[in-house]
Design a protein around this motif. Structure first.
Motif, mmCIF file in Angstrom:
data_model
loop_
_atom_site.group_PDB
_atom_site.id
_atom_site.type_symbol
_atom_site.label_atom_id
_atom_site.label_comp_id
_atom_site.label_asym_id
_atom_site.label_seq_id
_atom_site.Cartn_x
_atom_site.Cartn_y
_atom_site.Cartn_z
ATOM 1 N N PRO A 192 -10.394 -24.420 12.240
ATOM 2 C CA PRO A 192 -9.452 -24.192 11.139
ATOM 3 C C PRO A 192 -9.619 -22.768 10.601
ATOM 4 O O PRO A 192 -10.660 -22.152 10.788
ATOM 5 C CB PRO A 192 -9.862 -25.238 10.102
ATOM 6 N N PRO A 193 -8.597 -22.245 9.945
ATOM 7 C CA PRO A 193 -8.707 -20.880 9.413
ATOM 8 C C PRO A 193 -9.891 -20.750 8.464
ATOM 9 O O PRO A 193 -10.065 -21.555 7.563
ATOM 10 C CB PRO A 193 -7.388 -20.684 8.671
ATOM 11 N N GLY A 194 -10.707 -19.755 8.708
ATOM 12 C CA GLY A 194 -11.870 -19.523 7.869
ATOM 13 C C GLY A 194 -13.016 -20.475 8.139
ATOM 14 O O GLY A 194 -14.060 -20.384 7.520
ATOM 15 N N GLY A 195 -12.855 -21.400 9.063
ATOM 16 C CA GLY A 195 -13.908 -22.353 9.389
ATOM 17 C C GLY A 195 -14.110 -23.422 8.331
ATOM 18 O O GLY A 195 -15.098 -24.141 8.350
ATOM 19 N N ILE A 196 -13.163 -23.561 7.397
ATOM 20 C CA ILE A 196 -13.297 -24.530 6.312
ATOM 21 C C ILE A 196 -12.488 -25.768 6.655
ATOM 22 O O ILE A 196 -11.291 -25.694 6.898
ATOM 23 C CB ILE A 196 -12.822 -23.936 4.970
ATOM 24 N N VAL A 197 -13.158 -26.914 6.645
ATOM 25 C CA VAL A 197 -12.487 -28.189 6.849
ATOM 26 C C VAL A 197 -12.294 -28.810 5.475
ATOM 27 O O VAL A 197 -13.250 -28.979 4.730
ATOM 28 C CB VAL A 197 -13.325 -29.120 7.757
ATOM 29 N N GLY A 198 -11.072 -29.153 5.131
ATOM 30 C CA GLY A 198 -10.790 -29.656 3.790
ATOM 31 C C GLY A 198 -10.447 -28.499 2.873
ATOM 32 O O GLY A 198 -9.895 -27.490 3.291
ATOM 33 N N THR A 199 -10.787 -28.653 1.594
ATOM 34 C CA THR A 199 -10.546 -27.573 0.641
ATOM 35 C C THR A 199 -11.880 -26.971 0.222
ATOM 36 O O THR A 199 -12.933 -27.556 0.464
ATOM 37 C CB THR A 199 -9.806 -28.098 -0.609
ATOM 38 N N VAL A 200 -11.817 -25.846 -0.441
ATOM 39 C CA VAL A 200 -13.042 -25.195 -0.877
ATOM 40 C C VAL A 200 -13.720 -25.963 -2.004
ATOM 41 O O VAL A 200 -14.886 -25.737 -2.302
ATOM 42 C CB VAL A 200 -12.772 -23.739 -1.312
ATOM 43 N N ASN A 201 -13.006 -26.884 -2.644
ATOM 44 C CA ASN A 201 -13.574 -27.649 -3.746
ATOM 45 C C ASN A 201 -14.211 -28.958 -3.297
ATOM 46 O O ASN A 201 -14.773 -29.671 -4.118
ATOM 47 C CB ASN A 201 -12.511 -27.935 -4.805
ATOM 48 N N ASP A 202 -14.100 -29.303 -2.020
ATOM 49 C CA ASP A 202 -14.727 -30.533 -1.518
ATOM 50 C C ASP A 202 -16.235 -30.383 -1.512
ATOM 51 O O ASP A 202 -16.770 -29.290 -1.298
ATOM 52 C CB ASP A 202 -14.246 -30.854 -0.096
ATOM 53 N N ALA A 203 -16.916 -31.500 -1.714
ATOM 54 C CA ALA A 203 -18.379 -31.490 -1.687
ATOM 55 C C ALA A 203 -18.868 -31.246 -0.264
ATOM 56 O O ALA A 203 -18.227 -31.633 0.711
ATOM 57 C CB ALA A 203 -18.924 -32.812 -2.209
ATOM 58 N N VAL A 204 -20.003 -30.616 -0.160
ATOM 59 C CA VAL A 204 -20.600 -30.334 1.135
ATOM 60 C C VAL A 204 -21.174 -31.628 1.701
ATOM 61 O O VAL A 204 -21.823 -32.397 0.993
ATOM 62 C CB VAL A 204 -21.719 -29.276 0.998
ATOM 63 N N LYS A 205 -20.931 -31.885 2.978
ATOM 64 C CA LYS A 205 -21.502 -33.061 3.632
ATOM 65 C C LYS A 205 -22.942 -32.734 4.030
ATOM 66 O O LYS A 205 -23.171 -31.911 4.918
ATOM 67 C CB LYS A 205 -20.693 -33.446 4.857
ATOM 68 N N ILE A 206 -23.869 -33.364 3.372
ATOM 69 C CA ILE A 206 -25.279 -33.117 3.648
ATOM 70 C C ILE A 206 -25.733 -34.057 4.746
ATOM 71 O O ILE A 206 -25.553 -35.278 4.635
ATOM 72 C CB ILE A 206 -26.126 -33.314 2.375
ATOM 73 N N PRO A 207 -26.315 -33.524 5.826
ATOM 74 C CA PRO A 207 -26.777 -34.403 6.908
ATOM 75 C C PRO A 207 -27.959 -35.242 6.438
ATOM 76 O O PRO A 207 -28.671 -34.861 5.507
ATOM 77 C CB PRO A 207 -27.187 -33.436 8.010
ATOM 78 N N PRO A 208 -28.184 -36.385 7.090
ATOM 79 C CA PRO A 208 -29.330 -37.211 6.700
ATOM 80 C C PRO A 208 -30.629 -36.470 6.975
ATOM 81 O O PRO A 208 -30.736 -35.739 7.970
ATOM 82 C CB PRO A 208 -29.201 -38.453 7.582
#
Length: 177
Positions: free
Chosen positions: A52-68
């Motif tokens: 995706p443009p800029g490498g951002i999936v979703g919006t910039v306001n979405d929470a970061v998915k933290i891996p387990p």
């Protein structure tokens, strides 16, 4: 006067952009589905997985998915890499100090730690420069090639240790040469 005449064509050629560079820049896609990251753009190869443009999936306001949390891929892995790297230092000297009866055992430990150290280093390079999210199956193929190459190299070292003078014997011969 003669210096100015010689310097003038040089200055003029440096001021003009190279035609080849202009053609390469024009061929690089800068927008749309074929937009490539900087490292791939210089090679002229589009990424295998469209980003995706800029490498951002979703919006910039979405929470970061933290891996387990996984200590094997975190602090334990880093600590093990450092221990292997530090452990190679005394092992490079040990075959020359140890008794001749211990030389094959010390030599095999040196070879094993060197192989593990090289494997971890190349694995880090693959993870950093051929990321799975961008290259997909190419990343997996590189990881399998690394594992296969490490196994083949280990077998080659085994044959060299059992059928020839071994790594420490080779180093000693080179050192005396």
């Amino acid at each position: 006067m003669s210096i100015r005449v010689i310097a003038s064509p040089v200055r003029a050629s440096l001021a003009r952009p190279c035609l080849g560079l202009r053609a390469i820049r024009a061929s690089i896609p800068t927008h749309g589905a074929l937009a490539a990251p900087v490292a791939v753009r210089h090679l002229g190869i589009p990424p295998l997985i469209a980003q995706p443009p800029g490498g951002i999936v979703g919006t910039v306001n979405d929470a970061v998915k933290i891996p387990p949390p996984d200590k094997l891929h975190g602090s334990y892995h880093w600590t093990f890499e450092r221990l292997i790297a530090i452990g190679i230092i005394p092992l490079t000297v040990a075959p020359f100090i140890s008794d001749a009866a211990l030389a094959p055992a010390v030599d095999s430990v040196l070879v094993t730690t060197t192989l593990v150290h090289c494997y971890f280093g190349l694995q880090s390079n693959i993870i950093d420069y051929i990321p799975k999210r961008e290259f997909g199956k190419v990343h997996d193929a590189c990881m399998w090639l690394l594992l296969g190459g490490t196994i083949v190299t280990g077998y080659g070292f085994y044959k060299y240790e059992t059928n020839d003078i071994g790594l420490s014997g080779t180093i000693a011969k080179v050192w005396k040469a």
